[in-house]
Design a protein around this motif. Structure first.
Motif, mmCIF file in Angstrom:
data_model
loop_
_atom_site.group_PDB
_atom_site.id
_atom_site.type_symbol
_atom_site.label_atom_id
_atom_site.label_comp_id
_atom_site.label_asym_id
_atom_site.label_seq_id
_atom_site.Cartn_x
_atom_site.Cartn_y
_atom_site.Cartn_z
ATOM 1 N N GLN A 165 48.553 36.714 28.257
ATOM 2 C CA GLN A 165 47.957 36.132 27.034
ATOM 3 C C GLN A 165 46.614 35.488 27.370
ATOM 4 O O GLN A 165 45.705 35.461 26.563
ATOM 5 C CB GLN A 165 48.890 35.066 26.434
ATOM 6 C CG GLN A 165 50.082 35.647 25.684
ATOM 7 C CD GLN A 165 51.206 36.092 26.618
ATOM 8 O OE1 GLN A 165 51.145 35.974 27.829
ATOM 9 N NE2 GLN A 165 52.255 36.645 26.023
ATOM 10 N N ILE A 166 46.520 34.964 28.602
ATOM 11 C CA ILE A 166 45.257 34.389 29.065
ATOM 12 C C ILE A 166 44.919 35.032 30.407
ATOM 13 O O ILE A 166 45.726 34.977 31.336
ATOM 14 C CB ILE A 166 45.373 32.855 29.241
ATOM 15 C CG1 ILE A 166 45.796 32.187 27.921
ATOM 16 C CG2 ILE A 166 44.047 32.269 29.739
ATOM 17 C CD1 ILE A 166 46.126 30.700 28.055
ATOM 18 N N ALA A 167 43.744 35.661 30.480
ATOM 19 C CA ALA A 167 43.298 36.261 31.745
ATOM 20 C C ALA A 167 42.080 35.487 32.235
ATOM 21 O O ALA A 167 41.265 35.032 31.431
ATOM 22 C CB ALA A 167 42.930 37.727 31.531
ATOM 23 N N VAL A 168 41.989 35.344 33.562
ATOM 24 C CA VAL A 168 40.824 34.671 34.153
ATOM 25 C C VAL A 168 40.247 35.584 35.233
ATOM 26 O O VAL A 168 40.991 36.092 36.077
ATOM 27 C CB VAL A 168 41.218 33.318 34.811
ATOM 28 C CG1 VAL A 168 39.999 32.654 35.449
ATOM 29 C CG2 VAL A 168 41.876 32.382 33.799
ATOM 30 N N ILE A 169 38.932 35.814 35.192
ATOM 31 C CA ILE A 169 38.250 36.498 36.305
ATOM 32 C C ILE A 169 37.262 35.488 36.889
ATOM 33 O O ILE A 169 36.292 35.107 36.231
ATOM 34 C CB ILE A 169 37.519 37.777 35.844
ATOM 35 C CG1 ILE A 169 38.501 38.756 35.186
ATOM 36 C CG2 ILE A 169 36.835 38.453 37.039
ATOM 37 C CD1 ILE A 169 37.869 40.041 34.670
ATOM 38 N N THR A 170 37.534 35.042 38.117
ATOM 39 C CA THR A 170 36.705 33.965 38.692
ATOM 40 C C THR A 170 35.330 34.479 39.100
ATOM 41 O O THR A 170 34.325 33.807 38.908
ATOM 42 C CB THR A 170 37.394 33.340 39.921
ATOM 43 O OG1 THR A 170 37.691 34.376 40.863
ATOM 44 C CG2 THR A 170 38.665 32.614 39.535
ATOM 45 N N ASN A 171 35.273 35.659 39.698
ATOM 46 C CA ASN A 171 34.004 36.269 40.121
ATOM 47 C C ASN A 171 34.332 37.640 40.693
ATOM 48 O O ASN A 171 35.495 37.933 40.950
ATOM 49 C CB ASN A 171 33.284 35.426 41.197
ATOM 50 C CG ASN A 171 34.222 35.071 42.331
ATOM 51 O OD1 ASN A 171 34.974 35.899 42.821
ATOM 52 N ND2 ASN A 171 34.216 33.821 42.735
ATOM 53 N N ILE A 172 33.320 38.462 40.883
ATOM 54 C CA ILE A 172 33.542 39.773 41.507
ATOM 55 C C ILE A 172 32.413 40.026 42.502
ATOM 56 O O ILE A 172 31.244 40.092 42.126
ATOM 57 C CB ILE A 172 33.593 40.911 40.460
ATOM 58 C CG1 ILE A 172 34.722 40.664 39.450
ATOM 59 C CG2 ILE A 172 33.800 42.256 41.154
ATOM 60 C CD1 ILE A 172 34.855 41.730 38.360
ATOM 61 N N THR A 173 32.778 40.131 43.773
ATOM 62 C CA THR A 173 31.809 40.492 44.815
ATOM 63 C C THR A 173 32.435 41.605 45.643
ATOM 64 O O THR A 173 33.659 41.734 45.673
ATOM 65 C CB THR A 173 31.497 39.298 45.740
ATOM 66 O OG1 THR A 173 32.725 38.857 46.342
ATOM 67 C CG2 THR A 173 30.881 38.141 44.977
ATOM 68 N N PRO A 174 31.610 42.421 46.319
ATOM 69 C CA PRO A 174 32.175 43.552 47.060
ATOM 70 C C PRO A 174 33.214 43.094 48.084
ATOM 71 O O PRO A 174 32.937 42.269 48.936
ATOM 72 C CB PRO A 174 30.956 44.159 47.773
ATOM 73 C CG PRO A 174 29.782 43.704 46.969
ATOM 74 C CD PRO A 174 30.150 42.362 46.412
ATOM 75 N N ASP A 175 34.447 43.604 47.957
ATOM 76 C CA ASP A 175 35.522 43.264 48.898
ATOM 77 C C ASP A 175 36.509 44.423 48.875
ATOM 78 O O ASP A 175 36.628 45.120 47.866
ATOM 79 C CB ASP A 175 36.195 41.957 48.460
ATOM 80 C CG ASP A 175 37.075 41.361 49.565
ATOM 81 O OD1 ASP A 175 37.039 41.875 50.699
ATOM 82 O OD2 ASP A 175 37.795 40.394 49.283
ATOM 83 N N HIS A 176 37.230 44.616 49.952
ATOM 84 C CA HIS A 176 38.273 45.666 50.022
ATOM 85 C C HIS A 176 37.746 47.046 49.634
ATOM 86 O O HIS A 176 38.498 47.869 49.113
ATOM 87 C CB HIS A 176 39.440 45.358 49.058
ATOM 88 C CG HIS A 176 40.095 44.047 49.297
ATOM 89 N ND1 HIS A 176 40.726 43.744 50.482
ATOM 90 C CD2 HIS A 176 40.217 42.947 48.517
ATOM 91 C CE1 HIS A 176 41.217 42.508 50.402
ATOM 92 N NE2 HIS A 176 40.906 42.002 49.236
ATOM 93 N N LEU A 177 36.456 47.311 49.849
ATOM 94 C CA LEU A 177 35.906 48.577 49.344
ATOM 95 C C LEU A 177 36.524 49.781 50.043
ATOM 96 O O LEU A 177 36.513 50.893 49.504
ATOM 97 C CB LEU A 177 34.377 48.598 49.463
ATOM 98 C CG LEU A 177 33.656 47.575 48.565
ATOM 99 C CD1 LEU A 177 32.166 47.839 48.543
ATOM 100 C CD2 LEU A 177 34.188 47.580 47.137
#
Length: 445
Positions: free
Chosen positions: A172-184
């Motif tokens: 019901q509530i989603a949070v995306i804190t940030n997105i940086t290249p990881d686990h590519l």
């Protein structure tokens, strides 16, 4: 009627939790692990009469599944998983399976960095007034909690690997804190595949659901322009004025949801650093949505103790502060750590490099770092990258040695920071093991 057969790949926390829930819901369950299953999990499987195998995958017992729950650690490229996909047997994650058996309000939190702190802080605030379980990437498995506790609310810390296995899951509530290249390495070295994976947290959301995200993160804002979601958006920002969401005005966090506004002073926040202001904004926005009282949110932000291995102040010895940030397994996490240093710093770095680009750290290294200790099997890239920037750069493969070196170099008022920017598997079991060894070595000085 024949029982539906659920096969579980991976006998760890999420696998065993799913096995227990599935058995209770009438599935025929089989757990298969290519490695060795930990003793404590074996006991649970045996006690509950659940069939299992270890150190192998018997295909005849797996390819006849109705549905397969795959541990997040197993890549999709693995031949067995590809066979299942080709046979059109659904391969899902624990989050997908368990969410079907709860009517709870779910807060799902993902991001490259900050998700553990944000999830733990959100849980800390909510549990003052609500019945809450904290699960996902932390603590007891979500499936096990759904079976045993069935909380009214869940805060789930969710990794991209867990999101790759969802079909109908919808927080019901989603949070995306940030997105940086990881686990590519898991996403064919395509950053957009990884971004899409993170955004799948919102793919089933409707206008009644909320997506809270960092409006200062260009990766997120650009993706939303070209891939709109149905969710009601609640951005947060340190630099922009936000009408619906959260922003910083002088020393206050202002949160507005449907014209209902709360103001949080930031001068008494327990956690330091700009990135923690953002984590506090995200957690407070969730709390405000769930009608937690302002006073409770304020007090919780002031008394929150933080997360182990994340900028954890261990000890002060001879006026030198030792800080454990072992959870910093990528460059972006170390960026936050160095940014928050307010004294000359001896930086312990290194491990398994995931194709790191260290350039964004250069300004902080030049400004704040007086010595670098490389702690890894292969330190060549670090030595050549930073060798010319600091007066002292050394290398070792032992934590005790690294701490002794740091102790010799450190002077009154300095910081000694373990913030590796790399995975830990070359010398340690995991980042927790690395952090505990750091703390032990410091205590033994």
């Amino acid at each position: 009627m024949k029982k539906k057969r659920l096969v579980i790949l991976g006998g760890g926390e999420s696998g065993v939790g799913t096995a227990l829930l599935a058995k209770a819901k009438g599935y025929e369950v089989f757990v298969s692990d290519k490695g060795i299953i930990k003793e404590k999990y074996k006991k649970v499987l045996i006690h509950n009469e659940i069939e299992w195998e270890e150190q192998k995958h018997t295909e005849s017992k797996i390819l006849n599944a109705y549905v397969v729950m795959k541990s997040p650690g197993i890549p999709e490229k693995v031949a067995l998983v590809q066979q299942l996909i080709n046979k059109e047997i659904p391969v899902i994650s624990e989050i997908e399976f368990a969410s079907k058996y709860t009517k709870a309000t779910i807060v799902g939190i993902t991001g490259s960095n900050g998700k553990t702190t944000t999830a733990t802080l959100t849980d800390h605030i909510l549990k003052q007034e609500l019945n809450v379980g904290l699960a996902g990437n932390i603590g007891d498995s979500f499936a096990k909690q759904v079976l045993e506790e069935d909380y009214k609310n869940y805060v789930l810390e969710i990794s991209s690997f867990q999101l790759d296995g969802i079909v109908d899951f919808k927080p019901q509530i989603a949070v995306i804190t940030n997105i940086t290249p990881d686990h590519l390495d898991r996403y064919n070295y395509q950053f957009e595949n990884y971004i899409a994976s993170k955004f799948s947290i919102a793919k089933n959301q409707t206008a009644e659901d909320y997506l809270i995200y960092d409006a200062d993160d260009e990766v997120i804002t650009n993706w939303l322009k070209t891939h709109p979601v149905q969710s009601t958006l609640l951005p947060f920002s340190l630099v922009k004025v936000i009408e619906n969401g959260a922003y910083l005005k002088q020393e206050n966090i202002i949160i507005t949801i449907d014209n209902n506004q709360i103001i949080m002073p930031t001068n008494k926040l327990a956690l330091e650093g700009k990135h923690n202001l953002k984590n506090a904004m995200a957690a407070s926005t969730v709390a405000h949505l769930l009608k937690i009282r302002k006073q409770t949110i304020r007090e919780s932000l002031q008394n929150f103790q933080g997360v182990e291995h994340r900028l954890e102040h261990v000890l002060k010895i001879n006026k030198v502060q030792y800080i454990n940030d072992s959870k910093a397994t990528n460059v972006n996490a170390t960026y936050y750590a160095l940014e928050s240093m307010d004294a000359p710093t001896i930086w312990i770095v290194g491990g398994v490099d995931k194709g790191n680009n260290y350039e964004e750290l250069f300004p902080f290294v030049n400004e704040k770092v007086k010595a670098i200790i490389c702690l890894g099997v292969d330190n060549e890239k670090l030595m050549s990258t930073f060798g010319g920037m600091v007066d002292v750069i050394a290398e070792t493969q032992f934590m005790t040695e690294a701490i002794k070196m740091a102790y010799k170099i450190a002077e009154n008022g300095d910081n000694v920071l373990l913030s590796p920017a790399c995975a830990s598997f070359d010398l340690f079991e995991n980042y927790e093991d690395r952090g505990r060894q750091f703390k032990e070595a410091v205590r033994n000085l």
